[in-house]
Design an enzyme around this catalytic site. Structure first.
Site, PDB file in Angstrom:
ATOM      1  N   CYS A  82       0.813  -1.226   0.000  1.00 15.43           N
ATOM      2  CA  CYS A  82       0.000   0.000   0.000  1.00 15.43           C
ATOM      3  C   CYS A  82       0.846   1.276   0.000  1.00 15.43           C
ATOM      4  CB  CYS A  82      -0.974  -0.011   1.176  1.00 15.43           C
ATOM      5  SG  CYS A  82      -0.201   0.045   2.812  1.00 15.43           S
ATOM      6  N   HIS A  95      -2.581   1.069   6.801  1.00 14.20           N
ATOM      7  CA  HIS A  95      -2.962   1.022   5.384  1.00 14.20           C
ATOM      8  C   HIS A  95      -3.200   2.432   4.862  1.00 14.20           C
ATOM      9  CE1 HIS A  95      -4.199  -1.135   1.814  1.00 14.20           C
ATOM     10  NE2 HIS A  95      -5.225  -0.318   1.695  1.00 14.20           N
ATOM     11  N   HIS A 103      -5.876   1.755  -4.336  1.00 13.30           N
ATOM     12  CA  HIS A 103      -4.955   1.248  -3.322  1.00 13.30           C
ATOM     13  C   HIS A 103      -4.540  -0.176  -3.643  1.00 13.30           C
ATOM     14  CE1 HIS A 103      -7.986  -1.069  -0.580  1.00 13.30           C
ATOM     15  NE2 HIS A 103      -8.484  -0.962  -1.794  1.00 13.30           N
TER      16      HIS A 103
END
Length: 390
Positions: free
Chosen positions: A305, A353, A365
């Protein structure tokens, strides 16, 4: 004397090895054992519990991935530092050896006799300065020779300092390498636990889990659509107010010519420079859609990420830190209601994240192992906060 008769009553004998009795006893024992095992065995988790556990394991793996990224970055930095210091030490050692040879030749020129050679005496002395003073040679040395002695002692002190620095840097490198190994093992362990948990599900349970996931995605999509509608309404209202202001000021022609055409509320408030950079960020991010998530990866064929967000903003000329924990501090804090395309959205309390906001309540993402880079609602996970880089 005649023998006395025994007054003891004959012992009665009872058979205890009857097959019927033995079978009954074994059956009772077996039932008792099964009952005990049933009482102590953990009940099978529900599908809801499995989903929450798997999600938590992936989150923990994400957090451990950030630990890995940080340790990897630190290890690379420490290795560069160690290499540089060791190169300096090697060069300084060569310089010391050259100076030592020069000093030895000076001493040899002054003394030609003695049990211990002048060079050896020089090398064994605490310092060249002390040796020459004790030998009463200082007055007989040239200015160049005196300078050589002073430079030698300075080099000697600097070399000792560098060796100490090298030792300290090597210790830091070892610690970083250990942290890297630990973080890697943690990631692998968490992912293995998640896979094991999923592998134990029956086909019916997997179908139910997929249905729960579908409902979760649908709810996140519904929130994103509501957000998109609100953004569109707010943008329409902003343009209406601009037209009214221009009409009132008598400059009705060219209405909206300086407002830009970006998506989202307040697009013009971030400035044209940010919008231009954000467009490059989004262009890069969209080109990565479909590439696999791989923890620790920074491209070009796979990403985690924070590796994706770092690479996307680098395409716009902005260097972001490697981890989510550092990226969240690398820009201006932005409320969720004020998000613009290009902004970074962070998730979970442990900030494990991150995604790139693209407008309409959505982001691009790199989700998790087994998934590819994709567009998704920002409401799929609990939002921690957002920043605007650059």
């Amino acid at each position: 004397m005649p023998a006395l008769a025994s007054h003891r009553k004959p012992r009665s004998r009872t058979r205890t090895n009857s097959p019927a009795v033995g079978l009954t006893t074994a059956a009772i024992a077996s039932v008792s054992l099964l009952s005990a095992q049933s009482a102590t065995a953990d009940p099978k988790p529900s599908i809801d519990e499995v989903q929450k556990k798997v999600d938590d394991l992936y989150r923990q793996a994400g957090s451990a991935t950030q630990e890995y990224n940080r340790a990897k970055e630190s290890t690379a930095k420490q290795r560069r530092t160690v290499d540089r210091i060791l190169d300096d030490v090697a060069k300084r050692t060569d310089s010391l050896n050259e100076s030592r040879r020069a000093l030895g030749s000076y001493a040899a020129a002054q003394y030609r006799t003695g049990a211990v050679t002048p060079t050896a005496a020089l090398l064994f002395a605490d310092s060249p300065q002390a040796y020459f003073e004790q030998s009463q040679l200082m007055d007989r040395l040239t200015e160049q020779q005196r300078s050589t002695i002073t430079e030698f002692e300075a080099e000697q002190a600097a070399a000792a300092k560098q060796r100490a620095q090298a030792t300290k840097s090597l210790e830091s490198l070892t610690a970083s390498q250990q942290s890297l190994r630990t973080s890697k093992q943690t990631v692998q362990t968490k992912l293995a636990e998640a896979r094991e948990l999923l592998s134990q599900l029956t086909a019916e349970e997997k179908a139910r889990l997929a249905e729960l996931e579908r409902k979760r995605e649908e709810e996140a999509r519904r929130k994103a659509e509501a957000r998109a509608k609100a953004e569109a309404e707010a943008e329409a209202e902003r343009q209406r107010q601009e037209r009214e202001q221009q009409e009132q000021s008598g400059s009705g022609t060219g209405a909206g010519s300086d407002t830009g055409s970006g998506t989202g509320t307040g697009t013009g408030t971030a400035g044209g420079a940010y919008a231009a950079k954000a467009e490059k960020v989004l262009s890069f991010a969209r080109a990565q859609i479909g590439k696999p998530y791989v923890w620790g990866a920074t491209g070009p064929s796979s990403f985690d990420c924070s590796g994706l967000t770092q690479a996307a903003w680098k395409a716009a000329g902005v260097d972001l830190p490697r981890t989510t924990w550092d990226q969240v501090k690398a820009g201006q804090s932005v409320a969720t209601a004020d998000l613009l395309p290009g902004d970074l959205v962070f998730f979970y309390d442990d900030i494990s994240h991150v995604g790139i906001y693209i407008g309409d309540g959505k982001m691009i993402h790199a989700p998790k192992p087994g998934a590819n880079v994709r567009e998704e609602s920002i409401y799929y996970m609990p939002i921690y906060g957002s920043i605007r880089p650059a």
